[in-house]
Design a protein around this motif. Structure first.
Motif, PDB file in Angstrom:
ATOM      1  N   MET A  39     -10.197  -2.469  -1.152  1.00 31.93           N
ATOM      2  CA  MET A  39      -9.669  -1.286  -0.478  1.00 31.93           C
ATOM      3  C   MET A  39     -10.456  -0.983   0.790  1.00 31.93           C
ATOM      4  O   MET A  39      -9.870  -0.615   1.818  1.00 31.93           O
ATOM      5  CB  MET A  39      -9.696  -0.088  -1.428  1.00 31.93           C
ATOM      6  CG  MET A  39      -9.163   1.210  -0.805  1.00 31.93           C
ATOM      7  SD  MET A  39      -7.495   1.061  -0.067  1.00 31.93           S
ATOM      8  CE  MET A  39      -6.508   0.700  -1.536  1.00 31.93           C
ATOM      9  N   MET A  40     -11.763  -1.128   0.755  1.00 31.57           N
ATOM     10  CA  MET A  40     -12.556  -0.919   1.961  1.00 31.57           C
ATOM     11  C   MET A  40     -12.145  -1.904   3.049  1.00 31.57           C
ATOM     12  O   MET A  40     -12.037  -1.544   4.234  1.00 31.57           O
ATOM     13  CB  MET A  40     -14.045  -1.081   1.649  1.00 31.57           C
ATOM     14  CG  MET A  40     -14.662   0.054   0.848  1.00 31.57           C
ATOM     15  SD  MET A  40     -14.782   1.605   1.780  1.00 31.57           S
ATOM     16  CE  MET A  40     -16.099   1.204   2.932  1.00 31.57           C
ATOM     17  N   ARG A  41     -11.899  -3.144   2.655  1.00 33.50           N
ATOM     18  CA  ARG A  41     -11.462  -4.161   3.613  1.00 33.50           C
ATOM     19  C   ARG A  41     -10.100  -3.795   4.204  1.00 33.50           C
ATOM     20  O   ARG A  41      -9.863  -3.981   5.401  1.00 33.50           O
ATOM     21  CB  ARG A  41     -11.402  -5.519   2.911  1.00 33.50           C
ATOM     22  CG  ARG A  41     -11.141  -6.694   3.838  1.00 33.50           C
ATOM     23  CD  ARG A  41     -11.495  -8.009   3.166  1.00 33.50           C
ATOM     24  NE  ARG A  41     -10.671  -8.308   2.008  1.00 33.50           N
ATOM     25  CZ  ARG A  41     -11.096  -8.282   0.753  1.00 33.50           C
ATOM     26  NH1 ARG A  41     -12.344  -7.944   0.474  1.00 33.50           N
ATOM     27  NH2 ARG A  41     -10.292  -8.597  -0.243  1.00 33.50           N
ATOM     28  N   MET A  42      -9.210  -3.277   3.374  1.00 35.28           N
ATOM     29  CA  MET A  42      -7.888  -2.852   3.854  1.00 35.28           C
ATOM     30  C   MET A  42      -8.008  -1.711   4.868  1.00 35.28           C
ATOM     31  O   MET A  42      -7.348  -1.723   5.912  1.00 35.28           O
ATOM     32  CB  MET A  42      -7.021  -2.408   2.671  1.00 35.28           C
ATOM     33  CG  MET A  42      -6.578  -3.533   1.758  1.00 35.28           C
ATOM     34  SD  MET A  42      -5.708  -2.905   0.278  1.00 35.28           S
ATOM     35  CE  MET A  42      -4.248  -2.140   1.042  1.00 35.28           C
ATOM     36  N   ALA A  89     -14.849   5.985   6.169  1.00 34.89           N
ATOM     37  CA  ALA A  89     -14.683   5.653   4.750  1.00 34.89           C
ATOM     38  C   ALA A  89     -15.995   5.061   4.238  1.00 34.89           C
ATOM     39  O   ALA A  89     -16.636   4.270   4.921  1.00 34.89           O
ATOM     40  CB  ALA A  89     -13.547   4.649   4.549  1.00 34.89           C
ATOM     41  N   VAL A  90     -16.351   5.437   3.013  1.00 32.40           N
ATOM     42  CA  VAL A  90     -17.580   4.940   2.404  1.00 32.40           C
ATOM     43  C   VAL A  90     -17.312   4.672   0.923  1.00 32.40           C
ATOM     44  O   VAL A  90     -16.533   5.377   0.279  1.00 32.40           O
ATOM     45  CB  VAL A  90     -18.748   5.948   2.581  1.00 32.40           C
ATOM     46  CG1 VAL A  90     -18.442   7.269   1.892  1.00 32.40           C
ATOM     47  CG2 VAL A  90     -20.068   5.370   2.097  1.00 32.40           C
ATOM     48  N   THR A 181       1.396   1.735   2.447  1.00 35.74           N
ATOM     49  CA  THR A 181       2.122   2.913   2.930  1.00 35.74           C
ATOM     50  C   THR A 181       1.659   4.170   2.209  1.00 35.74           C
ATOM     51  O   THR A 181       1.475   5.231   2.823  1.00 35.74           O
ATOM     52  CB  THR A 181       3.637   2.724   2.727  1.00 35.74           C
ATOM     53  OG1 THR A 181       4.070   1.596   3.486  1.00 35.74           O
ATOM     54  CG2 THR A 181       4.404   3.950   3.188  1.00 35.74           C
ATOM     55  N   ILE A 182       1.468   4.065   0.900  1.00 32.48           N
ATOM     56  CA  ILE A 182       1.014   5.217   0.118  1.00 32.48           C
ATOM     57  C   ILE A 182      -0.381   5.658   0.554  1.00 32.48           C
ATOM     58  O   ILE A 182      -0.643   6.855   0.745  1.00 32.48           O
ATOM     59  CB  ILE A 182       1.032   4.872  -1.387  1.00 32.48           C
ATOM     60  CG1 ILE A 182       2.482   4.758  -1.881  1.00 32.48           C
ATOM     61  CG2 ILE A 182       0.285   5.939  -2.192  1.00 32.48           C
ATOM     62  CD1 ILE A 182       2.600   4.332  -3.323  1.00 32.48           C
ATOM     63  N   VAL A 183      -1.281   4.702   0.728  1.00 32.11           N
ATOM     64  CA  VAL A 183      -2.649   5.026   1.146  1.00 32.11           C
ATOM     65  C   VAL A 183      -2.647   5.660   2.532  1.00 32.11           C
ATOM     66  O   VAL A 183      -3.326   6.673   2.770  1.00 32.11           O
ATOM     67  CB  VAL A 183      -3.538   3.764   1.132  1.00 32.11           C
ATOM     68  CG1 VAL A 183      -4.882   4.032   1.806  1.00 32.11           C
ATOM     69  CG2 VAL A 183      -3.750   3.284  -0.300  1.00 32.11           C
ATOM     70  N   ASN A 184      -1.894   5.101   3.438  1.00 29.86           N
ATOM     71  CA  ASN A 184      -1.813   5.628   4.794  1.00 29.86           C
ATOM     72  C   ASN A 184      -1.282   7.063   4.786  1.00 29.86           C
ATOM     73  O   ASN A 184      -1.804   7.939   5.483  1.00 29.86           O
ATOM     74  CB  ASN A 184      -0.904   4.735   5.644  1.00 29.86           C
ATOM     75  CG  ASN A 184      -1.068   4.974   7.139  1.00 29.86           C
ATOM     76  OD1 ASN A 184      -2.009   5.645   7.578  1.00 29.86           O
ATOM     77  ND2 ASN A 184      -0.152   4.435   7.916  1.00 29.86           N
ATOM     78  N   ALA A 195      -1.664  -4.900   8.975  1.00 27.31           N
ATOM     79  CA  ALA A 195      -3.016  -5.474   8.971  1.00 27.31           C
ATOM     80  C   ALA A 195      -3.699  -5.225   7.636  1.00 27.31           C
ATOM     81  O   ALA A 195      -4.446  -6.084   7.140  1.00 27.31           O
ATOM     82  CB  ALA A 195      -3.838  -4.880  10.115  1.00 27.31           C
ATOM     83  N   MET A 196      -3.445  -4.082   7.038  1.00 29.26           N
ATOM     84  CA  MET A 196      -4.018  -3.781   5.720  1.00 29.26           C
ATOM     85  C   MET A 196      -3.544  -4.799   4.685  1.00 29.26           C
ATOM     86  O   MET A 196      -4.317  -5.262   3.850  1.00 29.26           O
ATOM     87  CB  MET A 196      -3.625  -2.362   5.287  1.00 29.26           C
ATOM     88  CG  MET A 196      -4.244  -1.258   6.133  1.00 29.26           C
ATOM     89  SD  MET A 196      -3.562   0.388   5.734  1.00 29.26           S
ATOM     90  CE  MET A 196      -4.245   0.640   4.083  1.00 29.26           C
ATOM     91  N   CYS A 197      -2.270  -5.140   4.757  1.00 23.14           N
ATOM     92  CA  CYS A 197      -1.703  -6.093   3.798  1.00 23.14           C
ATOM     93  C   CYS A 197      -2.225  -7.504   4.022  1.00 23.14           C
ATOM     94  O   CYS A 197      -2.429  -8.260   3.059  1.00 23.14           O
ATOM     95  CB  CYS A 197      -0.180  -6.094   3.898  1.00 23.14           C
ATOM     96  SG  CYS A 197       0.590  -4.529   3.420  1.00 23.14           S
ATOM     97  N   GLU A 198      -2.456  -7.856   5.273  1.00 23.09           N
ATOM     98  CA  GLU A 198      -2.835  -9.223   5.603  1.00 23.09           C
ATOM     99  C   GLU A 198      -4.220  -9.604   5.080  1.00 23.09           C
ATOM    100  O   GLU A 198      -4.504 -10.786   4.903  1.00 23.09           O
ATOM    101  CB  GLU A 198      -2.774  -9.423   7.123  1.00 23.09           C
ATOM    102  CG  GLU A 198      -1.345  -9.451   7.659  1.00 23.09           C
ATOM    103  CD  GLU A 198      -1.288  -9.516   9.175  1.00 23.09           C
ATOM    104  OE1 GLU A 198      -2.358  -9.379   9.816  1.00 23.09           O
ATOM    105  OE2 GLU A 198      -0.171  -9.694   9.720  1.00 23.09           O
TER     106      GLU A 198
END
Length: 209
Positions: A39-42, A89-90, A181-184, A195-198
């Protein structure tokens, strides 16, 4: 054995009651091996600034990196760094959430994963680190984790300065576009969802149940 000690070895949405206009701290939390690094990477890929220091380097267990900030581990006694996380984000392990100072507003993304997979992944990590894996049997560990998660959710639900989104690691692997989409939407930011998905790498989903 206390759960806090076990988590130390492994680590070396709620109601929308907060004011969205206030600068917030985005916290990625959950059990070890539950998808917090993913999730941090996303978030980073999507354009979210993150707080990390690179002290804990990538290895075979997390080849894409841990995205940790070392001072988080001493959160109970050292809270001064939290001001650096405003607007960023942390990653904060679930057992440390209660030590976050209440003067800040938090958006908590709490990662969840099938406990069988969490247990298997944690055991494999301990083996690689040369640490014993038989100090607590799987059933006892499962019971400890279930109790910890139940208590964490109950506590989070009582915090007016925290909004919480629970995200399934398993479903994120299967439905990355939907979860991005939900996180955004939860963060109310204009993140790059593609980019998050990739950056989601299904080949790292190695402990499947």
């Amino acid at each position: 054995m206390r759960l806090s000690g076990i988590l130390d070895d492994l680590f070396g949405g709620k109601k929308g009651g907060t004011d969205a206009r206030q600068p917030d701290v985005v916290v990625v939390s959950g059990l070890p091996r539950s998808g917090t690094s993913m999730m941090m990477r996303m978030l980073k890929a999507g354009g979210m600034p993150i707080l990390t220091d690179g002290v804990r380097e990538a290895n075979e267990d997390n080849p894409k990196g841990y995205y940790e900030f070392e001072r988080v581990k001493a959160l109970e006694h050292d809270k001064a760094w939290v001001k650096e996380a405003v607007g960023r984000a942390v990653k904060v392990i679930s057992s440390l959430l209660e030590h976050l100072p209440q003067e800040y507003v938090y958006k908590v993304i709490f990662m969840e994963r099938h406990l069988d997979e969490v247990l298997a992944s944690q055991k494999r990590m301990l083996v690689r680190q040369g640490k014993p894996t038989d100090s607590v049997d799987d059933e006892k560990m499962r019971s400890l984790f279930e109790k910890h998660l139940e208590q964490s959710k109950r506590w989070l639900n009582q915090q007016p300065h925290m909004d919480v989104l629970y995200v399934s690691y398993n479903e994120t692997i299967e439905e990355p576009t939907h979860k991005a989409t939900i996180v955004n939407g939860f963060l109310r930011r204009d993140l790059d969802e593609q980019a998050m998905c990739e950056v989601i790498d299904p080949t790292l989903y190695r402990q499947r149940k």
